[in-house]
Design a protein around this motif. Structure first.
Motif, PDB file in Angstrom:
ATOM      1  N   ASP A   1      38.765  93.930 -23.451  1.00  0.00           N
ATOM      2  CA  ASP A   1      39.563  92.718 -23.215  1.00  0.00           C
ATOM      3  C   ASP A   1      39.085  91.590 -24.119  1.00  0.00           C
ATOM      4  O   ASP A   1      37.894  91.456 -24.347  1.00  0.00           O
ATOM      5  N   ASP A   2      40.049  90.753 -24.563  1.00  0.00           N
ATOM      6  CA  ASP A   2      39.654  89.608 -25.387  1.00  0.00           C
ATOM      7  C   ASP A   2      39.263  88.439 -24.472  1.00  0.00           C
ATOM      8  O   ASP A   2      39.983  87.452 -24.350  1.00  0.00           O
ATOM      9  N   LYS A   3      38.107  88.575 -23.855  1.00  0.00           N
ATOM     10  CA  LYS A   3      37.654  87.599 -22.861  1.00  0.00           C
ATOM     11  C   LYS A   3      37.203  86.299 -23.516  1.00  0.00           C
ATOM     12  O   LYS A   3      36.785  86.294 -24.673  1.00  0.00           O
ATOM     13  N   THR A   4      37.215  85.241 -22.732  1.00  0.00           N
ATOM     14  CA  THR A   4      36.533  84.005 -23.129  1.00  0.00           C
ATOM     15  C   THR A   4      35.083  84.132 -22.657  1.00  0.00           C
ATOM     16  O   THR A   4      34.830  84.529 -21.523  1.00  0.00           O
ATOM     17  N   VAL A   5      34.150  83.793 -23.549  1.00  0.00           N
ATOM     18  CA  VAL A   5      32.738  83.987 -23.206  1.00  0.00           C
ATOM     19  C   VAL A   5      32.273  82.873 -22.273  1.00  0.00           C
ATOM     20  O   VAL A   5      32.263  81.699 -22.637  1.00  0.00           O
ATOM     21  N   GLN A   6      31.922  83.287 -21.069  1.00  0.00           N
ATOM     22  CA  GLN A   6      31.456  82.315 -20.065  1.00  0.00           C
ATOM     23  C   GLN A   6      30.057  82.644 -19.562  1.00  0.00           C
ATOM     24  O   GLN A   6      29.392  81.799 -18.985  1.00  0.00           O
ATOM     25  N   SER A   7      29.646  83.894 -19.746  1.00  0.00           N
ATOM     26  CA  SER A   7      28.287  84.218 -19.302  1.00  0.00           C
ATOM     27  C   SER A   7      27.644  85.218 -20.263  1.00  0.00           C
ATOM     28  O   SER A   7      28.308  86.100 -20.815  1.00  0.00           O
ATOM     29  N   ILE A   8      26.337  85.006 -20.441  1.00  0.00           N
ATOM     30  CA  ILE A   8      25.555  85.741 -21.443  1.00  0.00           C
ATOM     31  C   ILE A   8      24.306  86.295 -20.790  1.00  0.00           C
ATOM     32  O   ILE A   8      23.684  85.600 -19.987  1.00  0.00           O
ATOM     33  N   LEU A   9      23.942  87.506 -21.169  1.00  0.00           N
ATOM     34  CA  LEU A   9      22.650  88.076 -20.740  1.00  0.00           C
ATOM     35  C   LEU A   9      21.829  88.396 -21.978  1.00  0.00           C
ATOM     36  O   LEU A   9      22.302  89.124 -22.861  1.00  0.00           O
ATOM     37  N   MET A  10      20.622  87.834 -22.064  1.00  0.00           N
ATOM     38  CA  MET A  10      19.714  88.180 -23.169  1.00  0.00           C
ATOM     39  C   MET A  10      18.635  89.120 -22.639  1.00  0.00           C
ATOM     40  O   MET A  10      18.048  88.849 -21.590  1.00  0.00           O
ATOM     41  N   VAL A  11      18.392  90.202 -23.357  1.00  0.00           N
ATOM     42  CA  VAL A  11      17.401  91.202 -22.926  1.00  0.00           C
ATOM     43  C   VAL A  11      16.194  91.134 -23.860  1.00  0.00           C
ATOM     44  O   VAL A  11      16.349  91.257 -25.084  1.00  0.00           O
ATOM     45  N   PHE A  12      15.016  90.919 -23.281  1.00  0.00           N
ATOM     46  CA  PHE A  12      13.760  90.839 -24.054  1.00  0.00           C
ATOM     47  C   PHE A  12      12.773  91.878 -23.557  1.00  0.00           C
ATOM     48  O   PHE A  12      12.669  92.108 -22.345  1.00  0.00           O
TER      49      PHE A  12
ATOM     50  N   ALA B   1      17.587  90.565 -27.830  1.00  0.00           N
ATOM     51  CA  ALA B   1      16.894  89.541 -28.624  1.00  0.00           C
ATOM     52  C   ALA B   1      15.426  89.911 -28.727  1.00  0.00           C
ATOM     53  O   ALA B   1      14.871  90.519 -27.817  1.00  0.00           O
ATOM     54  N   GLY B   2      14.796  89.532 -29.834  1.00  0.00           N
ATOM     55  CA  GLY B   2      13.365  89.808 -29.966  1.00  0.00           C
ATOM     56  C   GLY B   2      12.949  89.926 -31.410  1.00  0.00           C
ATOM     57  O   GLY B   2      13.614  89.399 -32.303  1.00  0.00           O
ATOM     58  N   THR B   3      11.845  90.658 -31.600  1.00  0.00           N
ATOM     59  CA  THR B   3      11.290  90.770 -32.944  1.00  0.00           C
ATOM     60  C   THR B   3      11.547  92.170 -33.502  1.00  0.00           C
ATOM     61  O   THR B   3      11.889  93.091 -32.753  1.00  0.00           O
TER      62      THR B   3
END
Ligand code: ADE
Length: 247
Positions: free
Chosen positions: A2-13, A94-96
């Motif tokens: 789906d072409d959603k509007t971005v309202q929530s984000i999860l970053m994994v470290f 996300a990370g190195t």
């Protein structure tokens, strides 16, 4: 998708040292009571930024050794549970990472992933060979990439900080730009839920350079985390309120 509007984000470290500066910069708070209950070792943090619901999941520490749970197994568990808990519109690994100078990487660069592969799952059997590589495209974000001037390339995951000749051959075949230990496992969990994945990786060491990886990694870990702390809020600002197709 789906072409959603971005309202929530999860970053994994994977590492606390990678996540902590960003958690502080974004004033995220540890979720209390926990959104993910034990025995899963991961820890989550949440807050708001630019109108976005922002969540971080960090893989937590290994009970026996006290070090961060790096590698593919904890990464897929954390991602699976955190996507279930937060239902994000986009996940960011996300990370190195180690960078390949042959693909234009330098220490301190922040790369956007175009696709992920595994370089240490070699299964020379029909179809299992393709499964082993696990090639998976990342969310295309051409406007964001140009706006922030980030380098981009293929991200390759494996469960070792070093590599074998065969790993290197596979990474060469796929023109890998950065090598790390989680993104392909995070992609696998995201694909189960059909959630798009971005990878944002700061370079701590040069894989095709002449210095020992562990020495270079430890020397540059904090500088790379600082680079992420600068870049990630810019990435979030580019995502907030935009449709996936506009990124
Ligand atoms: N994280 C940072 N540098 C890395 C490397 N060279 N290999 C795997 N993971 C890394």
């Amino acid at each position: 998708m789906d072409d959603k509007t971005v309202q929530s984000i999860l970053m994994v470290f994977a590492m606390q040292a990678e996540a902590q500066p960003l958690i502080e910069a974004l004033s995220l708070k540890k979720d209390e009571p926990p959104k993910i209950v034990g025995p899963a070792p991961c820890v989550t943090f949440s807050g708001q930024r630019e109108g976005l619901h922002v969540h971080v999941v960090w893989n937590g520490k290994d009970e026996d050794t006290g070090v961060d749970n790096v590698g593919t197994v904890p990464a897929s568990l954390s991602t699976y549970l955190a996507v279930l808990a937060f239902k994000p519109d986009v996940v960011i690994s996300a990370g190195t990472a180690g960078g390949f100078k042959a693909q234009g990487a330098a220490i301190g660069d922040v790369f956007l992933g175009t696709a992920v592969i595994n370089h240490d799952r070699r299964i020379p059997l029909p179809s299992f060979d393709k499964y082993g590589i696990g090639y998976s495209l990342c969310l295309a974000t051409p406007r964001l990439q140009a706006e922030l001037g980030l380098k981009q390339g293929v991200v390759s995951s494996g469960n070792s900080l070093d590599y074998t000749d065969k790993c290197l051959e596979i990474m060469g075949q796929h023109q890998v730009a950065v090598k790390e230990m989680e993104a392909a496992a995070i992609a696998w969990a995201c694909n189960l839920y059909r959630v798009p994945l971005m990878c944002v990786k700061a370079v701590t060491d040069i894989v095709d350079g002449d210095r020992p990886t562990s020495e270079e990694f430890l020397e540059n870990l904090h500088a790379a985390a600082a680079a992420l702390q600068t870049t990630m809020p810019q990435v979030l600002a580019q995502l907030a309120g935009r449709k996936l197709s506009e990124l």
